[in-house]
Design an enzyme around this catalytic site. Structure first.
Site, PDB file in Angstrom:
ATOM      1  CB  SER A  66      -0.891   0.013   1.244  1.00  0.00           C
ATOM      2  OG  SER A  66      -1.788  -1.052   1.216  1.00  0.00           O
ATOM      3  CE  LYS A 113      -6.930   4.430  11.084  1.00  0.00           C
ATOM      4  NZ  LYS A 113      -5.704   5.187  11.304  1.00  0.00           N
ATOM      5  CG  ASP A 114      -9.838  -1.745   7.083  1.00  0.00           C
ATOM      6  OD1 ASP A 114      -9.545  -0.527   7.014  1.00  0.00           O
ATOM      7  OD2 ASP A 114      -9.310  -2.610   6.362  1.00  0.00           O
ATOM      8  CD  GLU A 152     -30.102   6.580  -9.763  1.00  0.00           C
ATOM      9  OE1 GLU A 152     -30.909   7.519  -9.639  1.00  0.00           O
ATOM     10  OE2 GLU A 152     -29.972   5.688  -8.932  1.00  0.00           O
TER      11      GLU A 152
END
Lengths: 264, 423
Positions: free
Chosen positions: B221, B245-246, B289
């Site tokens: 990451s 944390k997620d 939309e």
């Protein structure tokens, strides 16, 4: 939403647009459907708000208004008579209401279609056989199906109530087309439907005075239920779930703090 | 242990037997257990996981909805209403699915913004980024076709407008449109194929998501500082740190989602879509939309139809080459004092376009759309390439560990006090 947003391009306009864009991120689409925005009367309904629920008595009166007035032209083909139990009518009452209409059924063993009294499982009877017949009987206009009309209009119930009470004489400078009627809340102000509600038009079983406002209020309550019969269950479930998630969120956050305690 | 088997360290004998032959347990442990992850993620890094959860929610609710839905012009609208009324918790399935589409775009837009702000598209993550753009395109196609299925007025007229865009192509345009429709107007064959594709594409998305995650686990990451981890002191195992944390982000996401579904289920939809499709009655304003509005505004900003179509597709296609348009070696905008305000202005242009796309195609919206469209492209095509050469970035921190640890010496101005940086 802002209509007649009459401004030439400038930095100021851009700044205004920016502010609106934040709102637009949440509710962009509804800005468009209405014609010139006329402020709707401020009515509150029992089903508004997070603890909203239907007023059974009002919805039942509203059904009576629908049946005696609206149903002459407007279908509600998504509903069955059995659904009326949800607004507090008894089995016997529902059976009785259904039995007042004749339903075409069949074919029978001889291959013939036949008529029989309605049953609770039947859909609401349509006033016209098809759209052509409806238009022919209504000066070319098509009375829309009312099953989900509250969801199919901007501002739903508030608009409907406004429309039903919004008939008045046209201003001097407006010439109505033939067969049209003036309504201050209808887009373009010219509506084919004549003012449908008149004082005392319906004799309520519970003795409620049938003023135009009362009739409009009750029929709107009924139509709101018809469009969103799940509303009470939905909102009650939502309150529980949001409460649950709030508590869970606190716990999860505490766990996260604990897990990360040695890193900071 | 027999040769040819994976040397498994799982203690449970049954799992070990499986793991030795198909090391899924080892893989999960490696990719989601011990996977070394930069220690300084802020909450923006939740949104990849949230998008994954959202995709699963859409697939599951969609599968159940399709058991009750009828893809036929005469029955589609009523079958949706039947789901709302007679199917057990059908209203919940449908509102979760319909609002789930909006949630998916909210999540993915934030995820993309994270990538733009922290330079996650730069080397070595170019392919990872491009796979993400592919997912975004597939999502748009899927969402568009899904919106057609209830066969309301906006379904029908949205489908008509969008498919008609292809008629702008010279020579073959009209033939392509007829081919897409399966006839000479949007009709039953169109609805049938849209349903088929709407069911198919999410699984294609799932496949590309797998590649997206696989590519992520090669490069690792990015992080808010945009610098590479220099050793174990800069990383944390994914579990339990980022699973914890997620989870925080996930609960917040569910809460937001729930408020939408249970209290404002139709707020993001258009009331006209509760009117059955009628090819003879055109709605006063045809709007897509909300999540398509920025691109719709770009389309309408160009007076020429073909030009508008080209520019609209270009506005997304340009993301594919973004890794090469941005010439700066510095990833994170925290250290790019010049580029940062330009990027925020780009964000403003995106929201302006979103707003204008929902407004009628008249003044002043047309002019505002044009200015915003011009800036949208200017940022990618001129400003970013030039800034890489002109800008003097702030000094980068030595390592991830130093500025994150308390008392880690003087910090670059941008590295502290970010509102999202609670961690």
């Amino acid at each position: 939403m802002p209509k007649g947003f009459d401004m030439t391009f400038s930095l100021k306009a851009l700044a205004v647009a920016l502010g609106l864009a934040a709102g637009a991120a949440l509710a962009p689409a509804p800005a468009l459907a209405a014609g010139e925005a006329v402020k709707l009367p401020d009515v509150r309904f029992s089903f508004n708000g997070i603890f909203g629920h239907f007023d059974r008595a009002s919805a039942q009166r509203g059904f009576q208004v629908y049946q005696e007035v609206c149903a002459n032209c407007h279908a509600m083909h998504q509903l069955s008579y059995r659904n009326l139990r949800e607004i507090g009518l008894s089995d016997a009452e529902v059976r009785g209401i259904a039995a007042t209409v004749q339903i075409v059924d069949g074919p029978n063993d001889e291959g013939q279609m036949f008529e029989r009294p309605g049953r609770p499982s039947d859909r609401f009877r349509k006033p016209f056989a098809n759209e052509k017949a409806a238009r022919a009987a209504n000066n070319g206009a098509y009375p829309p199906d009312l099953s989900v009309i509250v969801k199919a209009r901007e501002n739903g119930a508030a608009y409907l109530y406004a429309l039903l009470t919004g008939y008045e004489d046209p201003p001097a400078d407006v010439t109505l087309m033939e067969g049209m009627h003036y309504n201050k809340y209808f887009a373009g102000h010219q509506i084919a439907m004549a003012a449908p509600l008149n004082e005392g038009q319906v004799e309520f079983h519970d003795g409620t005075q049938a003023s135009v406002e009362q009739l409009a209020r009750d029929v709107t309550q009924f139509l709101a239920w018809a469009a969103e019969p799940e509303l009470e269950q939905r909102k009650a479930m939502g309150v529980k779930i949001v409460l649950f998630l709030t508590i869970l969120g606190g716990l999860v956050y505490a766990v996260k703090r604990k897990v990360w305690a040695d890193v900071h | 242990m027999a040769s040819g088997l994976h040397k498994s360290e799982v203690s449970n004998p049954v799992l070990r037997w499986i793991d030795a032959r198909l090391p899924v347990v080892t893989m999960m442990q490696k990719e989601y257990g011990t996977f070394p992850t930069p220690r300084n993620f802020n909450y923006f890094w939740n949104f990849g996981a949230l998008a994954m959860v959202n995709l699963l929610i859409m697939i599951v609710t969609g599968i159940f909805l399709s058991m009750h839905y009828t893809a036929h012009v005469h029955y589609a609208f009523d079958s949706v209403e039947r789901i709302m009324r007679d199917v057990n918790y059908g209203w919940l399935l449908r509102y979760v699915h319909a609002n789930g589409a909006s949630m998916f775009f909210i999540v993915v837009y934030i995820h993309i913004w994270r990538g733009l702000y922290y330079g996650s598209y730069k080397a070595p993550r170019e392919l990872l980024w491009m796979l993400g753009v592919v997912i975004f395109l597939l999502m748009m196609a899927t969402a568009f076709m899904g919106y057609v299925l209830p066969w309301g007025q906006m379904s029908f007229w949205g489908a008509t407008v969008i498919t008609n865009l292809f008629s702008a192509l010279p020579l073959i345009g009209q033939d392509i449109v007829v081919w897409l429709w399966g006839g000479f107007s949007v009709d039953n064959p169109t609805l049938n194929r849209f349903f088929s594709l709407h069911y198919l594409l999410p699984f294609v998305i799932f496949g590309v998501v797998f590649l997206h995650v696989a590519a992520l686990h090669i490069t690792g990451s990015n992080n808010p500082l945009g610098i590479d981890p220099k050793g174990p002191q800069d990383t944390l195992p994914f579990h339990p740190y980022y699973t914890a944390k997620d989870s925080v982000g996930l609960v917040a996401y569910f809460a937001f989602f729930a408020i939408l579904v249970f209290f404002f289920p139709n707020m993001l939809g258009h009331p006209d879509n509760y009117i059955p499709a009628n090819p003879l009655v055109t709605p006063a304003h045809i709007v897509p939309e909300w999540y398509f509005l920025p691109f719709y505004a770009i389309l309408r900003a160009v007076p020429d139809k073909l030009g508008g179509v080209v520019l609209m597709f270009a506005s997304i296609a340009i993301l594919f080459v973004l890794p090469w348009l941005d010439t700066s070696p510095v990833r994170s905008m925290r250290f790019r004092p010049l580029a940062r305000p330009f990027l925020f202005t780009w964000l403003v242009s995106f929201f302006v376009l979103l707003y204008c796309g929902g407004m009628p195609a008249e003044e002043p919206y047309v002019t505002i759309s044009r200015v915003a469209t011009a800036y949208y492209f200017l940022y990618f095509l001129v400003i970013l390439p030039l800034l890489g050469r002109l800008e003097r970035p702030l000094p980068l921190p030595e390592s991830i560990a130093r500025p994150v640890l308390r008392g880690g010496g003087p910090l670059p101005a941008g590295a502290v006090g970010k509102p999202m940086e609670k961690a």
